[in-house]
Design an enzyme around this catalytic site. Structure first.
Site, PDB file in Angstrom:
ATOM      1  N   GLU A 120       4.571  -5.212   7.278  1.00  0.00           N
ATOM      2  CA  GLU A 120       3.806  -4.171   7.985  1.00  0.00           C
ATOM      3  C   GLU A 120       4.324  -3.883   9.389  1.00  0.00           C
ATOM      4  O   GLU A 120       4.290  -2.735   9.837  1.00  0.00           O
ATOM      5  CB  GLU A 120       2.326  -4.554   8.059  1.00  0.00           C
ATOM      6  CG  GLU A 120       1.559  -4.355   6.753  1.00  0.00           C
ATOM      7  CD  GLU A 120       1.691  -5.497   5.769  1.00  0.00           C
ATOM      8  OE1 GLU A 120       2.519  -6.411   5.990  1.00  0.00           O
ATOM      9  OE2 GLU A 120       0.967  -5.482   4.763  1.00  0.00           O
TER      10      GLU A 120
ATOM     11  N   ALA B 204       0.869  -1.177   0.000  1.00  0.00           N
ATOM     12  CA  ALA B 204       0.000   0.000   0.000  1.00  0.00           C
ATOM     13  C   ALA B 204       0.905   1.225   0.000  1.00  0.00           C
ATOM     14  O   ALA B 204       2.061   1.154   0.440  1.00  0.00           O
ATOM     15  CB  ALA B 204      -0.884  -0.014   1.239  1.00  0.00           C
TER      16      ALA B 204
ATOM     17  N   GLU C 295      -0.783  -9.283  -0.506  1.00  0.00           N
ATOM     18  CA  GLU C 295      -2.206  -9.502  -0.194  1.00  0.00           C
ATOM     19  C   GLU C 295      -3.057  -9.516  -1.462  1.00  0.00           C
ATOM     20  O   GLU C 295      -3.977 -10.314  -1.588  1.00  0.00           O
ATOM     21  CB  GLU C 295      -2.691  -8.418   0.776  1.00  0.00           C
ATOM     22  CG  GLU C 295      -2.078  -8.601   2.171  1.00  0.00           C
ATOM     23  CD  GLU C 295      -2.408  -7.457   3.108  1.00  0.00           C
ATOM     24  OE1 GLU C 295      -2.046  -6.307   2.787  1.00  0.00           O
ATOM     25  OE2 GLU C 295      -3.042  -7.698   4.141  1.00  0.00           O
TER      26      GLU C 295
ATOM     27  N   GLY D  87       0.499  -4.970   0.919  1.00  0.00           N
ATOM     28  CA  GLY D  87      -0.725  -5.010   0.106  1.00  0.00           C
ATOM     29  C   GLY D  87      -0.520  -5.691  -1.239  1.00  0.00           C
ATOM     30  O   GLY D  87      -1.470  -6.189  -1.839  1.00  0.00           O
TER      31      GLY D  87
END
Ligand code: COA
Length: 260
Positions: free
Chosen positions: A135, A66, A115, A112
């Site tokens: 993260e 992200a 993911e 992300g």
């Protein structure tokens, strides 16, 4: 339709969606998440498309996570919203799409990015790919389903270790773990993945959609886990460690965590 951060081509009933922010290693900012969710919805309804392949532009990254610069100042509520909206509009949507979605992981798949690839129905990696959920180095936990889908794919112990150490694994290790199905030279990645798509296209579309539904049904009990992830992800945004982790990344220095 034109997208700011995506390239889309459709050939032989295979749609290739390329995330196109190479100077930011294809990091998922809000605009890209929104583009992706719109594109996947349209391709899902397009009768000329039977299989969707998602990949990243450039030779270095699938998606490096992200976009940290975008959420570095988020509050607890904004953090939880970020995770909830992303999960609903993109990650869960892909997982439950009636058409097969394959991730062609062409480099870094971090946070992300990993993911996103795990929300796809399965993954093929190039031999230079590196995968991980970093993260906790930012004072966060995965928020786009990573705490749920990683243990489903690699087992609880390996997922615990990967998430707690934030370590990146190589494409070969990812194959041993069952995280990716195949590892191929980077130059062959898209052709190889499209070859698998061609095999799928020979089979009955209704049956394929029902197979996806039936396989996914086994994991629906995990829903509480997804909600726990969203709430816990949000709570991280209220910590000093989160401020320190994201600031350190943006200032290109090592974070010093205090546990507060
Ligand atoms: N969010 C925002 N920007 C990102 C990003 C992310 N997740 N990942 C990379 N970028 C940006 C960098 O800030 C840099 O931008 P700049 O050129 O404007 O400074 C550019 O992409 C290139 O990245 P850089 O770090 O210089 O490349 P590198 O080869 O030295 O390192 C990585 C590659 C993947 C190891 C490193 O970029 C990284 O650790 N990224 C973050 C991974 C992460 O924590 N993801 C989880 C987010 S929840």
């Amino acid at each position: 339709m034109n997208y700011e951060n995506l390239l889309i081509s459709i050939e032989d009933k295979i749609a290739t969606v390329t995330i196109n922010r190479p100077t930011k290693l294809n990091a998922l900012n809000k605009a890209t998440i929104s583009d992706l969710s719109k594109a996947i919805k349209l391709l899902g309804k397009n009768d000329d498309v039977r299989v969707i392949v998602i990949t990243g532009s450039g030779e270095k990254a699938f998606v490096a996570g992200a976009d940290i610069s975008e959420f570095a100042n988020y509050t607890i509520i904004e953090g939880a919203q970020l995770a909830a909206e992303g999960q609903e509009t993109l990650f869960d949507y892909i997982e439950n799409l009636k058409k097969p979605v394959i991730a062609a992981v062409n480099g870094f798949a971090l946070g992300g990015g990993l993911e996103l690839s795990m929300a796809c129905h399965f993954r093929v990696a190039s031999d230079n790919a590196k995968m991980g959920l970093p993260e906790v180095t930012l004072g966060l936990i995965p928020g786009y389903g990573g705490t749920q889908r990683l243990p489903q794919l690699v087992g609880k112990g390996r997922a615990m270790e990967m998430i707690m150490t934030a370590a990146m694994i190589s494409a070969e290790e990812a194959k041993q773990y069952g995280l990716v199905n195949h590892v191929v030279p980077q130059a062959e990645l898209l052709d190889f993945t499209k070859g698998i798509a061609q095999k799928i296209i020979k089979n009955a579309p209704f049956a394929i959609s029902k197979a996806i539904k039936a396989i996914n049904a086994n994991y629906k009990d995990g829903k509480d886990g997804f909600e726990t992830e969203i709430k816990s992800f949000g709570k991280c945004f209220g910590t000093q460690d989160f401020k320190e982790g994201t600031t350190a990344f943006l200032e290109k220095r090592k974070a010093e965590f205090t546990g507060k």
